[in-house]
Design a protein around this motif. Structure first.
Motif, PDB file in Angstrom:
ATOM      1  N   UNK A   6       0.997  17.241  -0.018  1.00 38.22           N
ATOM      2  CA  UNK A   6       1.632  18.480   0.442  1.00 38.22           C
ATOM      3  C   UNK A   6       3.153  18.382   0.354  1.00 38.22           C
ATOM      4  N   UNK A   7       3.684  17.191   0.552  1.00 46.98           N
ATOM      5  CA  UNK A   7       5.134  16.988   0.474  1.00 46.98           C
ATOM      6  C   UNK A   7       5.599  16.871  -0.970  1.00 46.98           C
ATOM      7  N   UNK A  11      -8.489  22.671   0.956  1.00 51.56           N
ATOM      8  CA  UNK A  11      -8.441  22.259  -0.443  1.00 51.56           C
ATOM      9  C   UNK A  11      -7.526  21.053  -0.610  1.00 51.56           C
ATOM     10  N   UNK A  12      -6.448  21.006   0.144  1.00 48.74           N
ATOM     11  CA  UNK A  12      -5.535  19.864   0.076  1.00 48.74           C
ATOM     12  C   UNK A  12      -6.244  18.587   0.510  1.00 48.74           C
ATOM     13  N   UNK A  13      -7.009  18.644   1.598  1.00 52.40           N
ATOM     14  CA  UNK A  13      -7.751  17.482   2.067  1.00 52.40           C
ATOM     15  C   UNK A  13      -8.808  17.055   1.052  1.00 52.40           C
ATOM     16  N   UNK A  14      -9.514  18.022   0.488  1.00 56.81           N
ATOM     17  CA  UNK A  14     -10.543  17.707  -0.493  1.00 56.81           C
ATOM     18  C   UNK A  14      -9.936  17.097  -1.749  1.00 56.81           C
ATOM     19  N   UNK A  31      -6.064  11.917   5.765  1.00 52.98           N
ATOM     20  CA  UNK A  31      -4.955  12.593   6.443  1.00 52.98           C
ATOM     21  C   UNK A  31      -3.620  12.148   5.836  1.00 52.98           C
ATOM     22  N   UNK A  32      -3.499  10.845   5.603  1.00 52.67           N
ATOM     23  CA  UNK A  32      -2.260  10.305   5.042  1.00 52.67           C
ATOM     24  C   UNK A  32      -1.991  10.871   3.645  1.00 52.67           C
ATOM     25  N   UNK A  87       0.827  -1.204   0.000  1.00 57.78           N
ATOM     26  CA  UNK A  87       0.000   0.000   0.000  1.00 57.78           C
ATOM     27  C   UNK A  87       0.863   1.256   0.000  1.00 57.78           C
ATOM     28  N   UNK A  88       1.894   1.279   0.847  1.00 59.20           N
ATOM     29  CA  UNK A  88       2.754   2.459   0.914  1.00 59.20           C
ATOM     30  C   UNK A  88       3.459   2.690  -0.421  1.00 59.20           C
ATOM     31  N   UNK A  89       3.933   1.623  -1.055  1.00 55.22           N
ATOM     32  CA  UNK A  89       4.601   1.764  -2.350  1.00 55.22           C
ATOM     33  C   UNK A  89       3.624   2.279  -3.394  1.00 55.22           C
ATOM     34  N   UNK A  90       2.422   1.673  -3.427  1.00 53.91           N
ATOM     35  CA  UNK A  90       1.409   2.074  -4.409  1.00 53.91           C
ATOM     36  C   UNK A  90       0.986   3.525  -4.209  1.00 53.91           C
ATOM     37  N   UNK A  91       0.747   3.918  -2.969  1.00 48.27           N
ATOM     38  CA  UNK A  91       0.268   5.271  -2.695  1.00 48.27           C
ATOM     39  C   UNK A  91       1.300   6.315  -3.074  1.00 48.27           C
ATOM     40  N   UNK A  92       2.552   6.054  -2.740  1.00 46.25           N
ATOM     41  CA  UNK A  92       3.611   7.009  -3.065  1.00 46.25           C
ATOM     42  C   UNK A  92       3.802   7.119  -4.580  1.00 46.25           C
ATOM     43  N   UNK A  93       3.759   5.982  -5.269  1.00 48.60           N
ATOM     44  CA  UNK A  93       3.912   6.002  -6.725  1.00 48.60           C
ATOM     45  C   UNK A  93       2.746   6.718  -7.403  1.00 48.60           C
ATOM     46  N   UNK A  94       1.531   6.475  -6.913  1.00 48.39           N
ATOM     47  CA  UNK A  94       0.365   7.106  -7.531  1.00 48.39           C
ATOM     48  C   UNK A  94       0.386   8.619  -7.337  1.00 48.39           C
ATOM     49  N   UNK A  95       0.787   9.070  -6.157  1.00 43.05           N
ATOM     50  CA  UNK A  95       0.898  10.507  -5.919  1.00 43.05           C
ATOM     51  C   UNK A  95       2.015  11.092  -6.777  1.00 43.05           C
ATOM     52  N   UNK A  96       3.106  10.377  -6.919  1.00 41.53           N
ATOM     53  CA  UNK A  96       4.219  10.854  -7.745  1.00 41.53           C
ATOM     54  C   UNK A  96       3.804  10.974  -9.209  1.00 41.53           C
TER      55      UNK A  96
END
Length: 225
Positions: A133-134, A103-106, A126-127, A15-24
């Motif tokens: 944001x980062x 807006x970031x949360x939404x 939140x995660x 999950x952590x790998x997928x989430x970081x890649x998808x945001x990237x």
């Protein structure tokens, strides 16, 4: 290691790998569709979603949306703790609840998560808010938000909303039209940006005045240009 614990560990790491890649990826790639869009489509609504770059969205709309939804967008790190505290105080004594999402949360909720009010979803929100944001600059967060948010029955994003409500491109919106679009965001399937009722007219007037403050340099609007 216990097989159950091993698989649980695999799931967490995956999950952590997928989430970081998808945001990237979506730091650069447009968001084609969201879970909410698919849910509404399954419920029988249409799907009008046209992605445009930030440069093709009127600065009036950017300023109006920030003024209406998250006045501290340019200065907070994803969460407005003062607004959260005020909302908690208000909600403790009122039946009708008040939100405090930035807006970031939404954006995190709209793009990466499913529509619900559960604590589990809130935790993921939140995660993901922290991640974007980062990993994203503020102007990208606003660009994704404006291109993904629901703005009417089956209508998503600034370009589709502008054409649906006013018959023009998002880059050509006037101050008044931008304020009307920002005014209906809390209930886009209930309120109308065009031929609006008195409540939306009054709300949009306040938003237009606040948006002028941003555009006139009273507040540094980091994502307006």
């Amino acid at each position: 290691m216990n097989p159950f614990l091993r698989w649980a560990l695999y799931l967490v790491v995956g999950f952590f790998i997928f989430s970081i890649l998808s945001v990237a990826v979506h730091r650069f790639v447009p968001v084609p569709v969201t879970i909410l869009m698919l849910q509404r489509l399954a419920e029988g609504e249409g799907l009008d979603h046209r992605w445009v770059s930030a440069g093709d969205i009127s600065p009036h709309l950017k300023a109006a949306v920030v003024a209406a939804e998250d006045a501290k967008f340019c200065t907070h790190s994803g969460f407005d703790f003062e607004a959260i505290e005020k909302a908690q105080t208000y909600n403790a004594t009122h039946r009708k609840k008040r939100g405090a999402s930035t807006i970031s949360q939404q954006t995190a909720k709209n793009v990466f998560l499913w529509p619900s009010r559960s604590w589990v979803r809130k935790g993921f929100e939140v995660y993901y808010t922290g991640l974007i944001e980062v990993m994203w600059p503020k102007d990208r967060i606003l660009e994704v938000y404006l291109n993904s948010v629901e703005w009417g029955p089956g209508v998503y994003g600034a370009e589709s909303a502008s054409r649906y409500w006013f018959g023009k491109s998002a880059k050509d919106l006037t101050r008044a039209e931008a304020a009307r679009l920002a005014a209906i965001l809390p209930s886009p399937r209930k309120w109308k940006a065009a031929k609006s009722g008195k409540y939306v007219q009054k709300r949009s007037g306040k938003i237009q005045a606040a948006a002028r403050t941003f555009q006139n340099g009273g507040i540094d609007l980091c994502a307006a240009d």
